[in-house]
Design a protein around this motif. Structure first.
Motif, mmCIF file in Angstrom:
data_model
loop_
_atom_site.group_PDB
_atom_site.id
_atom_site.type_symbol
_atom_site.label_atom_id
_atom_site.label_comp_id
_atom_site.label_asym_id
_atom_site.label_seq_id
_atom_site.Cartn_x
_atom_site.Cartn_y
_atom_site.Cartn_z
ATOM 1 N N ALA A 119 0.845 -1.202 0.000
ATOM 2 C CA ALA A 119 0.000 0.000 0.000
ATOM 3 C C ALA A 119 0.881 1.254 0.000
ATOM 4 O O ALA A 119 0.616 2.206 -0.741
ATOM 5 N N ALA A 120 1.943 1.235 0.799
ATOM 6 C CA ALA A 120 2.862 2.381 0.846
ATOM 7 C C ALA A 120 3.585 2.548 -0.487
ATOM 8 O O ALA A 120 3.781 3.672 -0.965
ATOM 9 N N ALA A 121 3.977 1.440 -1.111
ATOM 10 C CA ALA A 121 4.666 1.502 -2.404
ATOM 11 C C ALA A 121 3.742 2.062 -3.481
ATOM 12 O O ALA A 121 4.159 2.871 -4.310
ATOM 13 N N LEU A 124 11.345 2.120 -4.407
ATOM 14 C CA LEU A 124 12.434 1.148 -4.357
ATOM 15 C C LEU A 124 12.890 0.902 -2.920
ATOM 16 O O LEU A 124 13.169 -0.248 -2.543
ATOM 17 N N GLU A 125 12.948 1.947 -2.105
ATOM 18 C CA GLU A 125 13.330 1.780 -0.702
ATOM 19 C C GLU A 125 12.320 0.933 0.053
ATOM 20 O O GLU A 125 12.687 0.078 0.856
ATOM 21 N N TYR A 131 10.690 -6.147 1.086
ATOM 22 C CA TYR A 131 9.589 -7.028 0.692
ATOM 23 C C TYR A 131 9.912 -8.466 1.091
ATOM 24 O O TYR A 131 11.036 -8.935 0.924
ATOM 25 N N HIS A 132 8.930 -9.161 1.622
ATOM 26 C CA HIS A 132 9.114 -10.552 2.041
ATOM 27 C C HIS A 132 8.595 -11.495 0.953
ATOM 28 O O HIS A 132 7.393 -11.605 0.758
ATOM 29 N N LEU A 155 5.901 -2.988 -10.002
ATOM 30 C CA LEU A 155 6.226 -1.684 -9.419
ATOM 31 C C LEU A 155 7.734 -1.468 -9.361
ATOM 32 O O LEU A 155 8.223 -0.368 -9.606
ATOM 33 N N TRP A 156 8.479 -2.531 -9.021
ATOM 34 C CA TRP A 156 9.939 -2.419 -8.973
ATOM 35 C C TRP A 156 10.477 -2.052 -10.359
ATOM 36 O O TRP A 156 11.299 -1.153 -10.496
ATOM 37 N N ALA A 157 10.012 -2.765 -11.391
ATOM 38 C CA ALA A 157 10.509 -2.519 -12.742
ATOM 39 C C ALA A 157 10.192 -1.092 -13.193
ATOM 40 O O ALA A 157 11.067 -0.382 -13.698
ATOM 41 N N LEU A 158 8.957 -0.656 -13.007
ATOM 42 C CA LEU A 158 8.578 0.695 -13.413
ATOM 43 C C LEU A 158 9.397 1.755 -12.667
ATOM 44 O O LEU A 158 9.879 2.720 -13.266
ATOM 45 N N SER A 159 9.562 1.556 -11.367
ATOM 46 C CA SER A 159 10.297 2.539 -10.566
ATOM 47 C C SER A 159 11.783 2.494 -10.851
ATOM 48 O O SER A 159 12.450 3.537 -10.868
#
Length: 185
Positions: free
Chosen positions: A75-77, A90-91, A96-97, A110-114
């Motif tokens: 949710a925060a990401a 990214l931070e 992430y677990h 989200l990781w890839a886009l960011s």
């Protein structure tokens, strides 16, 4: 409250029509039957609906426990991504677990886009960071597209060019040659 009623209420709160919620995964008729209580969704259908409604599956099943240790993190990401704060995304995702079947695909997306956006932002100042970010992208994700890969390759080549130039200026010809070979390869 019954499962179908919870789904209907969440859909209305999200401002979605039945057709919009269904997407290509289920029919509007099936969703109508689920909402009216005359049919029960499969777990795959429930997961689809939960994702589209941005709710954990436990919300619909009446569970009080958190089904994923990543619920708040994701949710925060999402919020950081909405603000275009790619560094923060990214931070947040560093902790992430995995594995987490509920969020893994979205996390990789989200990781890839960011990472792509952050790489573009820092290309002129930190080509080492750009290279590291681009190499950490999970290219096997179901949401990873050809256009994302093309952008990744372009940015990576630009980072290698900058690194080759940097090492040439530092007279570290071994490293300069290394990046020159990457550019040709």
């Amino acid at each position: 409250m019954e499962l179908g009623e919870k789904i209907r209420q969440a859909r209305l709160e999200a401002g979605l029509t039945q057709r919009a919620l269904c997407g290509d995964s289920i029919t509007r008729n099936m969703l109508s039957q689920i909402e009216n209580g005359s049919a029960k969704p499969s777990m795959a259908t429930l997961q689809h609906l939960a994702r589209r409604l941005n709710k954990p599956i436990g919300y619909f099943l009446g569970e009080q426990t958190v089904l994923s240790p990543n619920t708040e993190r994701m949710a925060a990401a999402r919020q950081a991504y909405g603000r275009r704060d790619h560094r923060q995304v990214l931070e947040i995702l560093v902790d992430y677990h995995a594995p987490d079947p509920l969020f893994d695909a979205e996390k990789h997306y989200l990781w890839a886009l960011s990472a792509l956006a952050r790489a573009e932002e820092t290309l002129g100042t930190s080509p080492h960071t750009v290279q590291r970010l681009l190499e950490q992208i999970d290219r096997s994700s179901i949401y990873y597209t050809e256009s994302m890969e093309n952008k990744r390759r372009t940015l990576l080549r630009q980072a290698w060019q900058a690194l080759e130039q940097y090492y040439r200026e530092q007279e570290d010809y071994k490293q300069a040659y290394f990046y020159a070979c990457k550019l040709r390869g």
